[in-house]
Structure formats: structure tokens, C-alpha cells
Design a protein around this motif. Structure first.
Motif, PDB file in Angstrom:
ATOM      1  N   TRP A 273     -15.667  26.746  64.283  1.00  0.00           N
ATOM      2  CA  TRP A 273     -16.274  27.926  63.663  1.00  0.00           C
ATOM      3  C   TRP A 273     -16.979  28.744  64.712  1.00  0.00           C
ATOM      4  O   TRP A 273     -17.579  28.198  65.644  1.00  0.00           O
ATOM      5  CB  TRP A 273     -17.257  27.493  62.563  1.00  0.00           C
ATOM      6  CG  TRP A 273     -16.593  26.927  61.337  1.00  0.00           C
ATOM      7  CD1 TRP A 273     -16.238  25.637  61.122  1.00  0.00           C
ATOM      8  CD2 TRP A 273     -16.207  27.661  60.184  1.00  0.00           C
ATOM      9  NE1 TRP A 273     -15.650  25.479  59.901  1.00  0.00           N
ATOM     10  CE2 TRP A 273     -15.615  26.732  59.283  1.00  0.00           C
ATOM     11  CE3 TRP A 273     -16.282  28.998  59.780  1.00  0.00           C
ATOM     12  CZ2 TRP A 273     -15.127  27.099  58.034  1.00  0.00           C
ATOM     13  CZ3 TRP A 273     -15.809  29.370  58.549  1.00  0.00           C
ATOM     14  CH2 TRP A 273     -15.220  28.428  57.677  1.00  0.00           C
TER      15      TRP A 273
ATOM     16  N   LYS B  88     -17.889  35.709  67.616  1.00  0.00           N
ATOM     17  CA  LYS B  88     -17.043  35.225  68.706  1.00  0.00           C
ATOM     18  C   LYS B  88     -17.740  34.186  69.596  1.00  0.00           C
ATOM     19  O   LYS B  88     -17.238  33.850  70.668  1.00  0.00           O
ATOM     20  CB  LYS B  88     -16.555  36.382  69.596  1.00  0.00           C
ATOM     21  CG  LYS B  88     -15.737  37.431  68.856  1.00  0.00           C
ATOM     22  CD  LYS B  88     -14.488  36.826  68.197  1.00  0.00           C
ATOM     23  CE  LYS B  88     -13.662  37.908  67.478  1.00  0.00           C
ATOM     24  NZ  LYS B  88     -12.462  37.341  66.826  1.00  0.00           N
TER      25      LYS B  88
ATOM     26  N   THR C 197     -20.232  38.513  61.842  1.00  0.00           N
ATOM     27  CA  THR C 197     -18.819  38.207  61.640  1.00  0.00           C
ATOM     28  C   THR C 197     -18.574  36.743  61.956  1.00  0.00           C
ATOM     29  O   THR C 197     -18.820  36.301  63.091  1.00  0.00           O
ATOM     30  CB  THR C 197     -17.944  39.089  62.531  1.00  0.00           C
ATOM     31  OG1 THR C 197     -18.187  40.458  62.212  1.00  0.00           O
ATOM     32  CG2 THR C 197     -16.464  38.768  62.312  1.00  0.00           C
TER      33      THR C 197
ATOM     34  N   SER D  32     -15.829  33.503  62.012  1.00  0.00           N
ATOM     35  CA  SER D  32     -14.390  33.257  62.103  1.00  0.00           C
ATOM     36  C   SER D  32     -14.151  31.762  62.177  1.00  0.00           C
ATOM     37  O   SER D  32     -14.977  31.003  62.683  1.00  0.00           O
ATOM     38  CB  SER D  32     -13.804  33.966  63.329  1.00  0.00           C
ATOM     39  OG  SER D  32     -14.474  33.561  64.503  1.00  0.00           O
TER      40      SER D  32
ATOM     41  N   ARG E  69     -11.176  28.961  63.371  1.00  0.00           N
ATOM     42  CA  ARG E  69      -9.989  28.838  64.204  1.00  0.00           C
ATOM     43  C   ARG E  69      -9.432  27.428  64.054  1.00  0.00           C
ATOM     44  O   ARG E  69     -10.183  26.444  64.151  1.00  0.00           O
ATOM     45  CB  ARG E  69     -10.321  29.105  65.667  1.00  0.00           C
ATOM     46  CG  ARG E  69      -9.128  28.949  66.610  1.00  0.00           C
ATOM     47  CD  ARG E  69      -9.540  29.187  68.041  1.00  0.00           C
ATOM     48  NE  ARG E  69      -9.977  30.582  68.225  1.00  0.00           N
ATOM     49  CZ  ARG E  69     -10.591  31.015  69.325  1.00  0.00           C
ATOM     50  NH1 ARG E  69     -10.836  30.177  70.301  1.00  0.00           N
ATOM     51  NH2 ARG E  69     -10.947  32.280  69.420  1.00  0.00           N
TER      52      ARG E  69
ATOM     53  N   GLU F  90      -6.297  31.958  63.169  1.00  0.00           N
ATOM     54  CA  GLU F  90      -7.713  32.316  63.041  1.00  0.00           C
ATOM     55  C   GLU F  90      -7.866  33.320  61.916  1.00  0.00           C
ATOM     56  O   GLU F  90      -7.049  34.229  61.754  1.00  0.00           O
ATOM     57  CB  GLU F  90      -8.235  32.899  64.351  1.00  0.00           C
ATOM     58  CG  GLU F  90      -9.713  33.230  64.323  1.00  0.00           C
ATOM     59  CD  GLU F  90     -10.205  33.729  65.675  1.00  0.00           C
ATOM     60  OE1 GLU F  90     -11.274  34.372  65.708  1.00  0.00           O
ATOM     61  OE2 GLU F  90      -9.508  33.468  66.701  1.00  0.00           O
TER      62      GLU F  90
ATOM     63  N   GLU G 164     -11.229  35.538  59.733  1.00  0.00           N
ATOM     64  CA  GLU G 164     -12.635  35.903  59.861  1.00  0.00           C
ATOM     65  C   GLU G 164     -13.061  36.688  58.641  1.00  0.00           C
ATOM     66  O   GLU G 164     -12.245  37.193  57.859  1.00  0.00           O
ATOM     67  CB  GLU G 164     -12.862  36.719  61.129  1.00  0.00           C
ATOM     68  CG  GLU G 164     -12.167  38.063  61.147  1.00  0.00           C
ATOM     69  CD  GLU G 164     -12.440  38.854  62.407  1.00  0.00           C
ATOM     70  OE1 GLU G 164     -12.332  40.093  62.339  1.00  0.00           O
ATOM     71  OE2 GLU G 164     -12.772  38.226  63.457  1.00  0.00           O
ATOM     72  N   CYS G 165     -14.404  36.780  58.496  1.00  0.00           N
ATOM     73  CA  CYS G 165     -15.014  37.550  57.404  1.00  0.00           C
ATOM     74  C   CYS G 165     -16.377  38.009  57.852  1.00  0.00           C
ATOM     75  O   CYS G 165     -16.903  37.557  58.872  1.00  0.00           O
ATOM     76  CB  CYS G 165     -15.102  36.704  56.130  1.00  0.00           C
ATOM     77  SG  CYS G 165     -16.331  35.389  56.253  1.00  0.00           S
TER      78      CYS G 165
END
Length: 1176
Positions: A1093, A1097, A1129, A1131, A1133, A1142, A1144-1145
Motif C-alpha cells: 500500500w 506514492k 491519494t 494506491s 500494488r 495497481e 488507486e483512489c
């Protein structure tokens, strides 16, 4: 009598050769030498002309070696310098003196240094000239010796020259040094020949002035002429006018001319020459003046003449400033313009300065009168005598009471009362008398006048010697007097020896000689005085011996130790403590520490020497500190002393410093002194700092910090630092202290934002706010809430301790009052600017209906395993004084099993260790007066299931077995999710899993080995795992060998490999601040993908605010009590060896103010946007 001539006329006399410098003989008189020295170095009161005497041709140049005894004019300054050195001396108590020795003779120079304040022997060096070190020249002709007298504490250093040669003459120097002390002494050695030639006589005018009321009055002085010189053939030369030579010579040639022509009063002549030079000028009164100088023989007549320009001018004559009147001696004569002065029967008193005045003008001249030569009419005769006899050497001269000089081996003898030579004058007869002749009086004696000389040899022999009283052996106790006495038949000098070494008289050793008796006395004896003594008369080959034995009880000499006999040594160094000891016979030495003796081996050991004992400690340690006892014993007694050894070391490191205050780029740190200062006081501290993530330390102070506080500066805000301290004492610097706790230089934050009223009661006001917009690197420690009543300026702190929440209740307020409120943010840098609530707040309670805000995850069944902790927080609202009650399955909750805690805003149900009996429906009720709100929570406590009931073998065919079973009676309060089937060969009974996660209650087991007999067992499985026990078949299944063999069809293995694929993506969502939020997605892939998680990024790892789950492909991220800063954000993976995927939200975290969920929305809209429990 012949007419006297002017000074510029020549006389038919032969000039004698220049004189040579004669070195004084040992025992001779040096008055003549001293006279020359005084003349050549005296300063003029009238003339500032500096004169130095250059040497004659063929002689050593004083400029090349200023300290040589052959240098004219150097003797007296050197003696003066020696006297000054003695006054300035810091080490010498006796300096070596200049001396004279004949070629082939021996001479000893002695220097003494007092060791009273010295711990070790001083360093002494002997030099010849400026830099020739004589230590490397020791041998046949040079011996260097040294000795030490313990009683007087005097070091004696001797330099003995044996069988001297002519080239040994010169200047010598003795230097002594000890640590920072230094002393030096120069002395001269003169080496003379054994036989000397009689000097020739030159009676050239040598003008030496003596003050008889007038500066220029004087008499003849021959001290500058009577020097040692070689006899050589006199050659006829024309008379040289010395005055003209001086008048026309360069000033640099003055001393050479004076030395060559025997002038001793050079300074007087130069003063008169200077006056004449100043007076040489054109005169208006004198047509012809006086000549610069005139000379005349004693008894002669001199004529002075001047010629006047105006004969009417009155003329006066003067002698040394006194007017001359006409008399039988002084005759005046006039011839036209000439004025003449005759001086009859000139005597030595007429040797003066004359001048004549005409009006205001003056003309001067100098008159020099010389004596006629005195002849020796009867010479000296050779004489032989014995030692001690009276000797008379006589001669006769041509005039009564003439000035006659006596010489011994070319050295002038004076008629000093202290001299052993007496000169008797009876008219023309002159006699040299020696009352008691000595062996060293054997020499060549000569007499010298201005016109002649004579010499004779004196031989002094010894009489046979007899010993009247011999020395006797003595035994003397230490400190008593040693008195040795002997008597011989002759009155001669002698020398005393101890163990073959010459003994010189000193303050401690007294040597007496009276007539034929010689005595040796030491008033206070010392151990070193023991030995064999011997008296040797001079010039006799005989000695008188005896022995002296000293008895001495043992004694320790601790003068060099510190206070209380304390010796300090640095830890790790080697200590070698030497204690001087005395005692006769030599005592035995014992060292001990406490009850333990110190042996002669090991790290701590004792070493004994004839005159000392050493305590040696290799690599001293702090534990070696303490008292050591030394004991001396011999037959005369014993002595003991305690010596304290103190081992000092660098101090221990201080404790880790504390940072008490932090600023934007500074901090204040304090520390405690080290527990152990290493035995030496702490002088100060050095401080270092470094960035926490760095390994490089930087020194902050280059001068010792005397205090235990320090203020580091020039740090970067927001960077974590650590500091450490070094302690320093006189030994060195300690190891560093442990680093301090890391700290960050910080600045104050900006003021808090969005300050608003949360709730108001009759006595309390609850405020809430948002954190500052700019917190900075310092972070945020908490908040301070202050209030004041309307109409006053006194602000009262509502929370004595900082609160880290953005909500605070001010209590104890009077009902109906109005208050103003402000909030300050606080961090390590201090308080921020306050944030004010814009208007007064009325303290009066408002009724708020109860509302239970049940969290979303509690709206479904809440499941926990047996043994886990149940901790549920259910927030609610309602004012005033909301009442909370709980029931389980319609009955009151047993508080002994379940803990309930209620606050004003929430209630907590807590079960420390859940059991299956805790499962059920829990009813919550909140009451505010007549208003009620209810909520129900379904809690399920699950456990592992029991085993299946019965397992039977339904059929066996080929390699297959069909099994069936019944579900377990106890499902563990959770649905059965599957079964696990295992098989075991009857022979080995080793179990192997055949099928896992099987959902049916019957199964066929394939690919069994033909001929084997098998048993089977089955485990039940639910969400908690497999059952603890398994149910096994009662009978075994035999796979028969007979029968038709069934061949299974061959199928290719299905490839289940798949790269990760998200079957359910993440969806954008929002969460309420303070309530847990979850993000869910599902993924598939084979091999099983690895799930990670990320937020913005950035990988999420080891953060307690997040929990991550993955079950059957469903991936869940739980965010505990998020704040607005947790928005962003997110994400997920998934990665396996075939690839990655991957999704994301976006997550938005909102804060509720008075029921308003949108930040910044006006409070007037709060009623339209109330949040209900179903929204959660």
C-alpha cells in the motif's frame, strides 16, 4: 747644557724595537699589568674620542679573540664582567678563576654548584673558545672530574690540564644548566715558558698623568715600557718624533703607534692633540703663533716666541691656566714685534700646557719634559739558598732615589705591603728582599732602569724532611669532627688527599698550616668522608697516611618529595621513585603496602642500590594509589617513612547532557561533572555536536568551558542534533559522554485556526479549533487555553498543563457570565501568537437531544476470536448530563465480566479476554431528560470447531476410496468453511494431507498404492482455523492387487499461472476525523501476488496508524482515527513474477464542527446538514 729643540726637531737616538706582552708567572705580582689595563680602558672626562689599542706586528690580535689574556686592555673589563656574573649567578657558588701555568706543568680549575634546590645533578659543560666542547677531548692531557658532598649538598666539578703546552693558552668557559636555569663563567689560562730572556729597556717618552692639582701635570711612568720582550740586536735608527706621528696619523693608527713607541698615556696625549687641532686657525693678533708642541730634557732651557701684528697690544703668558710672572725661572724678552718667554732649569712640573693672550685672542702649545736615562752601575749576582732562608738581591744605579723596576721571569714585581717581595732603596742601592724563600722562588730576577738593566738567577733548594708526628687512624660517628694532625721537620706547604683524590679547602673542609704543623679538620663529618687520607708535603716524595671510619645510622632523604611525601604519577605511565638512603654499614631496605611486602619482581617491585632504593610501578593504575612504607635497618638503628602514591588519570566521561531549552537555531544544555575527576581537578569542558543522521562530530568551543552549562548556536531549524561533552583536567581529556537525546531547533508556530465554541453548560464552555497553518520543524507540543471575563484584562490559564487535543472544556465558570477566550499553540520554541474568539461567550447551558453515532463497522456483526480483547468506543451527543445504560440480550450486563466506562461524549465497552459466552446482542440507551436514543450491537465470539462426528469408508475400488462424514456438533460459533482430509499407511502410520479446504461431507480419494492398507482422518475448519482433533476411520481400506487394472487417462496439467489482476478496484471515499476508515479492493493472480500500500506514492511501512489485511484475494487497508493530514491519494500494488497491477483512489478526511461536516460552512447552515447515525 745644550739648547733645547722644538718637538718637530729630531734627536740622534735609536728607537728600540716594540715591546712584547709578557704573561704573568704563577705566584708573581701583576700590578704592572693592571696599570696598563687601567690606562687603556679609562674614559676621558674632557674628550669623547674612543681609543682602542691595536697590537704590534707579529703579535696576536685582540680582535680575533677578545677574551685572551694576551689582549691589551681586556683584563680589567673581563674582571668586571666576572664580578657582575657572580652577582647575577643563579647556580654557581664558586666559579673557576683564571690561572697561569708553565709549559709542562699541571693546573686544575674548580666550579661548585649548590644542589639545595635541585632534584637531580645539573648538567655541566667545559668549552675552549666559543664552541669547542672539551668533553670529547678528555684523555692524557685533559681530565674532567665531578663529586658530590651530601652533607653540604654541593656538586664539585674539576677540569685538570696535565703537562700543559703553549697552544693550551686561551679563553675557557664553564656552563651549568638545570631545567630552565642557566649560568656561565669565562676564565683564562696563560702558559709561560720555563726560561725567559731579560727584556731590553726603551726609555721613549711615555706620558702618564697623575693628578697633582692640575690635569696636565705628571711624571714619567715606565709601566707601559717594562713588558716582556725578546732580546735582539739594537739597530741604529733616526729618532722618531712620536708627537708628529700622532698629529699626522689617521685616528685608526693611534693605538698601533702608542704600542710601538711605549706610550701609556695615549688618552692624555690625544686630548692635548685635539685641543691643538681646534686652535689651529688664522689669528688677527698674532702674525706668528706658538708651535704646537715643544720638548726639552730635564734641567734644560726652553724658548717660546710669538710675533704680534700690533706691538702695542698687551700680552700675557699662562701655564695650565695660571698667569706667569717674570722671575729667575721665567724670563720675558721683547724684540720688535717678537715676544719671547724663556723657562730655565726645566723640571717635570714644567711639563704642562702653555698659552699666551693678546687682547681677546689666544695661542697655545704643549711642553714635554723628559728625564735623562738612569744607568745600572753594579749589577745583580746569582744566588743559591735553602727553603725558608732570607734572600737579598742588590744592585746600584747612577742616581739616588731613581725609579727602578724589578722583574721575576719577566713579570714586574710591586712593592705592595701584601706582596711577599719587599723592595728596599738606600740612595743608589736598590735591594729585593724575600723573607722566607720558597721552592717556587727559584727564577731569573732582573732590574730595569731607563738606561740599563741587569739580571741574576736565584736557586732555592729543599732541606731533608723528617716526620715528627704521623697521622693516626680514627673512627668517627657521623656528624662529629674529623681532626687529622701531623708535624714535619720543615716549614713547607703540602696537599691533602682522600682515596688518591686531591682535597681543596672549602667552607666545610678546613686546612691549617702553621710552621711545621699541618692540620685537616671537618667540623661535621659525613658518610662520604670515610676513606684513606694522606698528607703529601710539597716538593718531597713522601706521604703520611691514615684511615677514617664513619659510623652512620640509616636515614631516608625525602627532601625532593612533595607535601606529605606525596608522589603523583599519571595512569599508564611508569613510576620509578628513587629515595636516597644513607647508613654505614649499608642498611637493608624493606618496602611494604599495608601488610603485604613489595618484592623485587612483578609489576610493583623494589630495587635497591648502594645509595638509594627505588619503588617501580609499571603501567600505573588508579588502584595503585595509597601509602607505601619504606624501612631501613642496619646495626646502628633503623628509619622508616610513609610515601603516598597518587595515581592521576584523565577524568571519567560526564553523564549524557540534558537539553533544557531549544530555540530557532540555538539551545541550552546542562550536564553534571564526572563522578571521578581522575585525581586532578576538572579544568573545564569541550562540547561537540552532530546531526543525528551524521557520524561527524564538530567541536563547538576551542577554549575550555568552566561552567556546566553551554549554549550551542548556528544550528539549522528542523534538523535533529545531538550533543556530547568531554571533561578536561591537567592530565588530559576524558572519553566523550553519551550523546544527549536528540533535539530539533524549533521556531514557534503560527496561531491556531478556526477557533469555535463546541458546547456550553451552566458552568463550562468547551472550545475547539484547528491546528496552526504553519507548524514548522518544531512540531506541536500542545495548546494553552486562556479566558478573561468581559470588562477585564486579566487572562486566566484554563489548563495548567498543555493539551494535545484541539478541544478543551473550561470549567468552574459562574452561570450567566460572559467570557473572552484565546488559544495559543506551544512547541519546544515557545508559545505562538494567540487566536482570539471574536465575541464574548455566554455561560448558559443549551439542551441538545441525545444522538448515538454508531461506527459503521459496528452496524454489522462484530466478530472476535476467543481470547482476543474487545474494546469498542461508541461516541454520542446530548446535553446536559446524558445518561448511558447497557443490556445484553435484554438483561443487565454483569460488570464483573464486562467493563463499561462512560464519558460526556462516548462510552466504552471493554472485554479483556473474550469468551464465547460474551456473544450476543448489546443494547445501548442514551437519555437526556425525557429524550432517548438507542442502538444495538451484535457481538460474535468465535472459536475453532470440533472434529466431524463419524467418518466411514463407503466404497473401495481399484486405487480409489470413497469417504463420508457428518458435520461437527460444535461449529465454534462460526460457519464451517471446509474440511482437511489426511491418509496414513497402516505400516508406518505417517499422516499425509490429501485434500484441504474441502466443502462437502463426502470425498473420493484417488491414486492410492495397490497393495497398501490405509486409514483416513478428517479435520473441520472455520474462520478460526482447523479443529484441534480429527475423526479417524474405524476400519482400514485395503487396495487389492487382483482384478483388472484400470488405466487412467493422461491429462496435461492445467496452467493456473496468471499475472495480478484487480477484480474490484478502489473507490474514492471520505472519512470523518477521529473514526476508523477502511479501503477495500480484490485481486487475483498465481503465484499469489505480494500486496503493498502507498500514500501519495510513498510506501506505507511499520506505521501503527495503518493495518493491512489480505484474505482470499480481498485486500483491506484500515486507517485508525484519521486526521485531515491523512487525506490524499492511496494506491494498492500487487506484484508477482509474471507482472504487476495497481489501483488507486482519493481519500478525504473531514472534521465535524457543530454538526457541520463541510469546513468553513457558516454555522447558520448547521441545522440543514445534521449528520445522523445512519450516515456512518
Amino acid at each position: 747644557m745644550p739648547e733645547p729643540t722644538k718637538k718637530d726637531e729630531t734627536e740622534n737616538e735609536s728607537a728600540p724595537p716594540p715591546p712584547e706582552k709578557t704573561a704573568p708567572q704563577e705566584g708573581g705580582n701583576e700590578k704592572g699589568k693592571d696599570v696598563v689595563i687601567r690606562e687603556m680602558t679609562s674614559s676621558s672626562d674632557e674628550d669623547d674620542t674612543s681609543v682602542s689599542t691595536p697590537p704590534a706586528d707579529g703579535m696576536s690580535k685582540p680582535a680575533e679573540r677578545k677574551d685572551s689574556v694576551w689582549s691589551l686592555g681586556e683584563g680589567a673589563p673581563e674582571e668586571s664582567e666576572k664580578r657582575d656574573d657572580t652577582q647575577r649567578s643563579t647556580l654557581f657558588i664558586e666559579k673557576p678563576q683564571s690561572g697561569t701555568v708553565s709549559v709542562g706543568g699541571n693546573i686544575t680549575f674548580i666550579a661548585k654548584v649548590e644542589a639545595k634546590d635541585l632534584l637531580r645533578k645539573p648538567n655541566v659543560k667545559w668549552f675552549k673558545g666559543k664552541w669547542m666542547d672539551l668533553a670529547s677531548k678528555a684523555g692524557k692531557h685533559l681530565q674532567l672530574k665531578e663529586s658530590f658532598e651530601r652533607h653540604t649538598k654541593i656538586h664539585t666539578f674539576e677540569m685538570q690540564i696535565i703537562k700543559a703546552k703553549e697552544n693550551y693558552a686561551g679563553n675557557y668557559r664553564c656552563e651549568v644548566s638545570y631545567k630552565d636555569k642557566f649560568d656561565s663563567c669565562s676564565f683564562d689560562l696563560e702558559v709561560t715558558e720555563s726560561s725567559q730572556a731579560a727584556p731590553s729597556i726603551d726609555i721613549r717618552s711615555a706620558f702618564k698623568r697623575s693628578g697633582e692639582g692640575q690635569d696636565d701635570a705628571g711624571e714619567l711612568d715606565f709601566s707601559g715600557l717594562l713588558k716582556r720582550r725578546e732580546i735582539k740586536q739594537q739597530e741604529e735608527e733616526p729618532e722618531v718624533d712620536v708627537w708628529e706621528l700622532l698629529k699626522n696619523a689617521n685616528p685608526s693608527e693611534y693605538e698601533k703607534i702608542a704600542f710601538q713607541y711605549g706610550i701609556t698615556d695615549l688618552r692624555g696625549m690625544l686630548k692635548r692633540l685635539k685641543r691643538m687641532r681646534r686652535e689651529v686657525k688664522k689669528s688677527a693678533a698674532f702674525a706668528k703663533g706658538l708651535d704646537p708642541a715643544y720638548q726639552v730634557d730635564k734641567g734644560g732651557k726652553v724658548r717660546f716666541m710669538v710675533e704680534l701684528a700690533d706691538p702695542t697690544v698687551e700680552l700675557k703668558w699662562y701655564k695650565n691656566g695660571q698667569e706667569i710672572r717674570p722671575s729667575a725661572k721665567y724670563i720675558f724678552e721683547h724684540k720688535g714685534n717678537q715676544r719671547i718667554l724663556f723657562i730655565n732649569n726645566c723640571t717635570m712640573t714644567d711639563d704642562a700646557r702653555y698659552y699666551v693672550t693678546a687682547g681677546d685672542e689666544k695661542c697655545s702649545t704643549e711642553l714635554f719634559v723628559r728625564d735623562p736615562p738612569i744607568l745600572v752601575t753594579k749589577g745583580l749576582e746569582d744566588t743559591s739558598t735553602y727553603v725558608g732562608e732570607r734572600v737579598e738581591l742588590s744592585c746600584e744605579v747612577s742616581e739616588d732615589d731613581a725609579n727602578v723596576k724589578w722583574f721575576r721571569n719577566g713579570v714586574e714585581l710591586s712593592n705592595d705591603p701584601k706582596s711577599r717581595y719587599r723592595i728596599k732603596v738606600e740612595g743608589k742601592k736598590h735591594t729585593l728582599v724575600i723573607e722566607e724563600a720558597a721552592k717556587n722562588d727559584t727564577a731569573t730576577y732582573s732590574v730595569m732602569t731607563t738606561g740599563g738593566q741587569s739580571e741574576a738567577k736565584l736557586s732555592v733548594d729543599l732541606r731533608p724532611l723528617k716526620i715528627s708526628l704521623a697521622l693516626e687512624d680514627q673512627t668517627v660517628r657521623l656528624g662529629q669532627e674529623i681532626h687529622l694532625k701531623c708535624e714535619i721537620s720543615e716549614n713547607v706547604e703540602g696537599k691533602w688527599y682522600k682515596n688518591g683524590q686531591l682535597i681543596e679547602a672549602s667552607d666545610r673542609v678546613k686546612l691549617y698550616h702553621k710552621g711545621r704543623i699541618h692540620r685537616f679538620i671537618i667540623p661535621v663529618s659525613a658518610v662520604d668522608d670515610e676513606g684513606e687520607y694522606m698528607f703529601v708535603p710539597d716538593a718531597y716524595n713522601i706521604n703520611i697516611p691514615c684511615k677514617v671510619h664513619i659510623v652512620d645510622p640509616p636515614k631516608l632523604h625525602l627532601d625532593g618529595l612533595g607535601e606529605n611525601n606525596t608522589v603523583t604519577v599519571v595512569a599508564g605511565n611508569k613510576l620509578r621513585l628513587e629515595i636516597p638512603i644513607t647508613g654505614e654499614p649499608p642498611p637493608k631496605v624493606f618496602w611494604s603496602r599495608g601488610d603485604k611486602m613489595v618484592t623485587d619482581s612483578g609489576r610493583i617491585r623494589a630495587e635497591t642500590y648502594p645509595d638509594s632504593s627505588c619503588l617501580v610501578i609499571d603501567a600505573a593504575e588508579r588502584e595503585d594509589s595509597g601509602a607505601f612504607r619504606i624501612t631501613l635497618k642496619n646495626e646502628a638503628g633503623e628509619d622508616t617513612a610513609l610515601i603516598n602514591i597518587k595515581v592521576v588519570d584523565v577524568p571519567d566521561p560526564p553523564q549524557a547532557p540534558n537539553v533544557t531549552e531549544v530555540g530557532e537555531d540555538w539551545c541550552i544544555m546542562t550536564w553534571e561533572p564526572p563522578a571521578n575527576d581522575g585525581g586532578s581537578p576538572i579544568l573545564g569542558y569541550f562540547i561537540e555536536r552532530k546531526k543525528k543522521q551524521s557520524s561527524r562530530w564538530m567541536r563547538l568551543n576551542f577554549e575550555l568551558c568552566k561552567e556546566t552549562t553551554f549554549e550551542p548556536k548556528k544550528m539549522i531549524e528542523g534538523v535533529a542534533y545531538e550533543v556530547r561533552v568531554f571533561a578536561v583536567n591537567a592530565i588530559g581529556m576524558s572519553k566523550p559522554s553519551m550523546p544527549s537525546k536528540s533535539f530539533v531547533p524549533l521556531a514557534v508556530t503560527s496561531p491556531p485556526t478556526l477557533l469555535a465554541v463546541d458546547t456550553v453548560t451552566d458552568t463550562t464552555v468547551t472550545m475547539k479549533w484547528r491546528p496552526p497553518d504553519q507548524i514548522g520543524a518544531a512540531g506541536l507540543d500542545g495548546y494553552v487555553v486562556e479566558y478573561c471575563f468581559e470588562g477585564t484584562d486579566e487572562w486566566i490559564v484554563a489548563n495548567p498543563e498543555l493539551t494535545d487535543k484541539t478541544k478543551f472544556t473550561i470549567s468552574g465558570l459562574p452561570t450567566g457570565s460572559k467570557i473572552l477566550v484565546r488559544v495559543k499553540a506551544v512547541n519546544a520554541a515557545g508559545e505562538s501568537e494567540p487566536k482570539y474568539y471574536p465575541q464574548p461567550i455566554l455561560v448558559k447551558e443549551v439542551i441538545e437531544p441525545p444522538k448515538i453515532r454508531l461506527p459503521r463497522h459496528l452496524k454489522q456483526t462484530y466478530t472476535r476470536r476467543v481470547g482476543e480483547t474487545v474494546n469498542l468506543v461508541i461516541p454520542f451527543q446530548g446535553k446536559p448530563r446524558a445518561k448511558v445504560s447497557w443490556q445484553k440480550n435484554g438483561s443487565p450486563i454483569d460488570k464483573n465480566e464486562i467493563n463499561i466506562r462512560n464519558t460526556e461524549n462516548d462510552t466504552i465497552i471493554f472485554i479483556r479476554k473474550a469468551e464465547r459466552g460474551h456473544s450476543g446482542e448489546y443494547d445501548m440507551k442514551v437519555e437526556v431528560e425525557n429524550l432517548v436514543d438507542k442502538a444495538t450491537i451484535d457481538i460474535q465470539i468465535v472459536d475453532r470447531p470440533g472434529p466431524p462426528e463419524v467418518v466411514t469408508i463407503e466404497d473401495v475400488w481399484g486405487e480409489n476410496v470413497n469417504l463420508s462424514w457428518k458435520p461437527p456438533k460444535d461449529d465454534g460459533n462460526a460457519a464451517i468453511t471446509g474440511y482437511t482430509i489426511q491418509k496414513a499407511d497402516k505400516k508406518s502410520m505417517e499422516w499425509f494431507t490429501v485434500i484441504e479446504h474441502y466443502h462437502r461431507t463426502s470425498a473420493t480419494i484417488n491414486e492410492l498404492v495397490i497393495g497398501n492398507e490405509y486409514y483416513f482422518r478428517i479435520f473441520a475448519e472455520n474462520m478460526c482455523g482447523l479443529s484441534e482433533d480429527a475423526t479417524m476411520t474405524k476400519e482400514s481400506a485395503l487396495i487389492a492387487k487382483d482384478g483388472k487394472v484400470y488405466k487412467y487417462p493422461v491429462y496435461d496439467d492445467f496452467d493456473f499461472s496468471e499475472r495480478p489482476l484487480f477484480t474490484q478496484p478502489l473507490v474514492n471515499t471520505f472519512a470523518v476525523a477521529g473514526y476508523n476508515a477502511t479501503l477495500n479492493c480484490s485481486v487475483r493472480g498465481n503465484p499469489k501476488p505480494k500486496i503493498t500500500w502507498m500514500k501519495n506514492k510513498v510506501l506505507i511501512m511499520n506505521d501503527p496508524r495503518y493495518r493491512m489485511f489480505s484474505n482470499q484475494g480481498v485486500c483491506t487497508l484500515e486507517i485508525r482515527k484519521p486526521s485531515p493530514y491523512d487525506g490524499g491519494t492511496y494506491s494498492c500494488r500487487a506484484v508477482n513474477e509474471l507482472g504487476e497491477a495497481e489501483v488507486e483512489c482519493k481519500l478525504e478526511v473531514r472534521v465535524i464542527y457543530h454538526g457541520v461536516i463541510n469546513p468553513g460552512e457558516p454555522l447558520s447552515l448547521a441545522g440543514d446538514n445534521q449528520l445522523h447515525s445512519k450516515d456512518f
